[in-house]
Design a protein around this motif. Sequence first.
Motif: not given
Length: 374
Positions: A88-103
């Motif tokens: 789950i580490i890869p998807t978690t890091l990608v989602v965190l990055l995309l969520t930061s951009i989204y915010k």
Amino acid sequence: MEENKKKALLFLITDFLKIGLYAYGGPAAVAYIFEHFKTKRKLDENRLKQGLALTQVSPGPIGVNFASFLGYELLGVEGAILAPLFFIIPTTLVVLLLTSIYKVYRNNTIFLKFLSHTYPVIDAIILNASILFIKPYVIKRDFRSLAIGFFSFVALTLLKLHPLYVVVTCGILGLIFFKKTETTKGINNGNTIDKKRILLGLVGISLLTLLILSLRLINENLSEIGIVFYKISSISFGGGFGALPLIIHEVTENKNWLDIKTMMDGIILGSVTPGPVISTSTFIGFLVGGLLGSLVATVYAYFVSVMIFNIVVGLQSYISNSESYQKFIVGATSAFQGLLVFTFFKVSTSTDHSLTNLFIFFVSLILLSYKKSS
């Protein structure tokens, strides 16, 4: 011997990091994991089939639970924890990055316009998941399961029951109305009980419970995030999409943390990244509780079900012979027909039904159907 263990550990970590990077498609990813560990790691095919069958009678994402099963087979307790973690580490890091951009850009006009055209894709994804969930029952003419699914839909729409109560009630209906099932046929591994695996699950659940209680003393918001995903992870049968109706209800109605459109944005981010759609939990945790919130949400969304799964595997000889357990699980799983259909109607009502969006919806549905048949 120690050198061999280090080598096996390195292989396990690199295998699941790589798989986690391109594990799109749920069942397709599980099929790839199965073949990889059968051919490359030479695990016994029958044992792999036993593990895969057990994921069907446990809550949580099938791929993540299967990763824990494989990790234990290769390295024992250490592997059972590390395999799903690195998966789950890869998807978690990608989602965190995309969520930061989204915010940062969520109020940008162009960005909002783009997002408005992704909502029909979410509608199509949920409708397609509903069809995939219901279709096997229709093909088998399993009218009991279909009836329980219909009851689930009615209980949610007319009686306004909480999804948790609906799932448990449907499990009880399964106990009453189902005959002996073949859900876990072929998984019996003698009459042995794997005490070490059961202990892993019990200790893991105890530690996760103690962490929630500790968080309540330090940060009540983080504790609430943990409790929400603890509940969801405990009862979300049917894979990652089984969790989606529960997440939407808890986050948009019970807790009012996010509105439905923001929730749909999170589902989009969870869908375009590798890994199960429950990776949306990382998005929710980040918006509600920051970086620590995303960590708590992610840990509880995945690892409560992983620990329950290890208890189930440890008790496999009992479960394969327990008619009551199997009937309860079949009933509870049938409930997710109604939950998914209910979620589709709920989410689609918040979508702008312009001609453009209707076109996007139908094209998405066709592409998803084509992907499934391929």
